[in-house]
Enzyme design. Structure first.
Site, PDB file in Angstrom:
ATOM      1  CG  HIS A   1      -0.432   0.438   2.493  1.00 51.34           C
ATOM      2  ND1 HIS A   1      -1.211   1.050   3.461  1.00 51.34           N
ATOM      3  CD2 HIS A   1       0.823   0.332   3.012  1.00 51.34           C
ATOM      4  CE1 HIS A   1      -0.460   1.287   4.520  1.00 51.34           C
ATOM      5  NE2 HIS A   1       0.758   0.879   4.287  1.00 51.34           N
TER       6      HIS A   1
ATOM      7  CB  CYS B   1       3.371   5.573   5.129  1.00 51.48           C
ATOM      8  SG  CYS B   1       3.826   4.754   6.666  1.00 51.48           S
TER       9      CYS B   1
ATOM     10  CG  HIS C   1       5.353   0.683   2.748  1.00 54.65           C
ATOM     11  ND1 HIS C   1       4.693   1.846   2.386  1.00 54.65           N
ATOM     12  CD2 HIS C   1       4.845   0.321   3.944  1.00 54.65           C
ATOM     13  CE1 HIS C   1       3.847   2.168   3.344  1.00 54.65           C
ATOM     14  NE2 HIS C   1       3.903   1.263   4.295  1.00 54.65           N
TER      15      HIS C   1
ATOM     16  CG  HIS D   1       2.290  -3.174   6.460  1.00 54.10           C
ATOM     17  ND1 HIS D   1       3.336  -2.931   7.322  1.00 54.10           N
ATOM     18  CD2 HIS D   1       1.909  -1.954   5.987  1.00 54.10           C
ATOM     19  CE1 HIS D   1       3.571  -1.623   7.369  1.00 54.10           C
ATOM     20  NE2 HIS D   1       2.725  -1.011   6.560  1.00 54.10           N
TER      21      HIS D   1
ATOM     22  CG  ASP E   1      -3.083 -13.134   0.743  1.00 51.70           C
ATOM     23  OD1 ASP E   1      -2.199 -12.471   1.325  1.00 51.70           O
ATOM     24  OD2 ASP E   1      -2.954 -14.335   0.464  1.00 51.70           O
ATOM     25  CG  HIS E   2       0.211 -12.732  -2.065  1.00 46.98           C
ATOM     26  ND1 HIS E   2      -0.136 -13.288  -0.857  1.00 46.98           N
ATOM     27  CD2 HIS E   2       1.528 -13.066  -2.254  1.00 46.98           C
ATOM     28  CE1 HIS E   2       0.905 -13.934  -0.362  1.00 46.98           C
ATOM     29  NE2 HIS E   2       1.923 -13.819  -1.183  1.00 46.98           N
TER      30      HIS E   2
ATOM     31  CD  GLU F   1      -0.162   0.064   8.685  1.00 51.79           C
ATOM     32  OE1 GLU F   1      -1.170   0.406   8.028  1.00 51.79           O
ATOM     33  OE2 GLU F   1       0.639   0.892   9.167  1.00 51.79           O
TER      34      GLU F   1
END
Lengths: 131, 131, 131, 131, 131, 131
Positions: free
Chosen positions: E11, E30, E36, E38, E76-77, E121
């Site tokens: 994100h 961020c 980047h 998480h 996801d991913h 996070e």
């Protein structure tokens, strides 16, 4: 097999052969003369043959009792520098605490087993002995 | 590379060659004839060369599927003593469970890779095989 | 204040008023007639005033002993369905185990304190009572 | 939103109005006159509206800096009884440490936000304030 | 009852109404335009009555499947900013991700149950919704 | 001694010598062209003699600063593929990230110490280097 135990203790890092400035420079906040403290997590690893009668390498309960009597009862809720004989003249760094615990347990456990100590001073700082 | 998986199972520690008193003395609460149980955490470690085309030592997905089909589908939500062939005559101690899992996976994975099993019976009791 | 304890037990989910097919459909792998098991993590939360003489809401040692005598000694290394009176006719789901533990402890602890139970069946599945 | 921080400190539980026997009886090992210590985990929870411009309830970096300047820099690697003003005459139980931290942060954070403190003295013993 | 799930995503925090300097000042690292990422830990909490037939508040398997189909398969991913419809014009802060997940699941789950989302996070930064 | 650090990054697994179908087949969800991300946990292990003056194998603060300057400042909140020189032409698999970190730190740390890297991509997937 490995057994995880736990103790809470105060300590201070200090080398009496150095002056106050050098101690403060080298040991930083860990040199606080009033002590600070940690929740130490201790992992004791015994390696050896599996006994076919029990399926155990070593009885977890016996190992846990050995650690309790010889390490936890002497270190838990103590000031390592002031209350524990071995650190009267030895700096209680994580490395030295691990070595002292190794030496204590090595005498109590048959040499049929290899012994290894992992000591967590914090979740992020820890040591192993022997390497 | 290492992959962590998980299964829940019932077991009982018992040596049929001993009488009830000896079993109770040696295995303590773990000898309960009605069984007790654990959330087992399983770590499978494969060591080998990195494949330059993928950057992988071994594909995590393939390893996870191998563990699922050969271990988890047979052990998870099972009674190890009653439901799993390998423990019909073998005491399901953590050590023996780790050895059985090692033997199962060793057959499925190329000998180009070293294999090591770590099995957590609880957060504080665990074993490694081979040592 | 909150205290975390731990017990290992076998259980089976089953409703005797349903047939085998319905039990298998609803409870899935948890309906295994030979039982499976878990490492249950139990968090007991007592809320109340801080005693100005001790700085405690409640003495952690006393709470830990209360839990040990009334819950752990009865549940740990047991088969919940077969060995624990309260589950002779009550399905030992995580929710029901939490309610049973709440009822046991509620009788032993002054109503000056609010009581709340959190029970982890696995790291990923857990319940709270009362909500 | 919640932020988890960490500090290591020595402390001793003691009520100066009681004699040595009563202190030892009530506080047990925690009464060691040479102190013991802990790795304290601190969770600070701020509740409020999400700012539509940032998507934040509160900036994590600003909260982390606030905690660092006002709590960690004063408590970390310290002896709570000897080095921290607030505990000169207040017993540094987990409950009192949580209340002191709450009072310190409550002054620094707008009352648009609800504030709650969770303090872990060990992984198994922890407190919340306010309840 | 509570269910913990997991997803990995990229994100970037950014407010298109601000210039680059303001975005960099407010969102810091961020705001990296290349994104980047998480490992998000998601806890879904459903509160309601225990069904006397099952001993469940809600079937964990059904809840896990609901989360998988409606949240994990979409998040996801993925790159939250580029791949997930809800964040095309909404900043994917932890708070906003929790609200979006709440809104998605609230539609799928009977209002007989209260619903609460906790989103980690990182291990040290997390949010709850509703508060 | 071992030090645990942490960074958050986006990445994509891709082999430019393969076509899109092969990349999707081999790397699955990890091949998402818009990237995904992780909270990487990094453990750096230095083995060597204990310095009798300090009781340290290596100063944890110095090691932590070394990791911060040479690894975290370059990897944290970055897109590994786009922002980090070493991965311009190297697939940022967990294995390759561990090797790159090893090579970076090996140059900065005296060969009196053995060095080992453990890198967690998720709690369940991780790698060690060298093996």
């Amino acid at each position: 097999m490995l057994r995880k135990e736990h103790f809470n203790a105060a300590h201070r890092l200090h080398n009496p052969e150095w002056n106050a400035e050098d101690n403060a420079r080298i040991f930083g906040k860990c040199n606080n003369p009033n002590f600070h403290g940690h929740n130490y997590d201790l992992i004791v690893r015994l390696s050896g043959e599996v006994d076919p009668k029990t399926g155990y390498v070593f009885d977890m309960k016996i190992l846990s009792d050995l650690i309790k009597e010889n390490v936890l009862d002497r270190f838990d809720h103590k000031n390592l520098n002031l209350d524990v004989e071995e650190f009267k003249e030895l700096n209680p760094s994580a490395e030295n605490i691990a070595i002292v615990i190794y030496d204590i347990l090595r005498e109590k456990i048959s040499h049929d087993y290899d012994l290894k100590i992992t000591l967590f001073e914090t979740e992020r700082n820890y040591v192993e002995y022997p390497i």
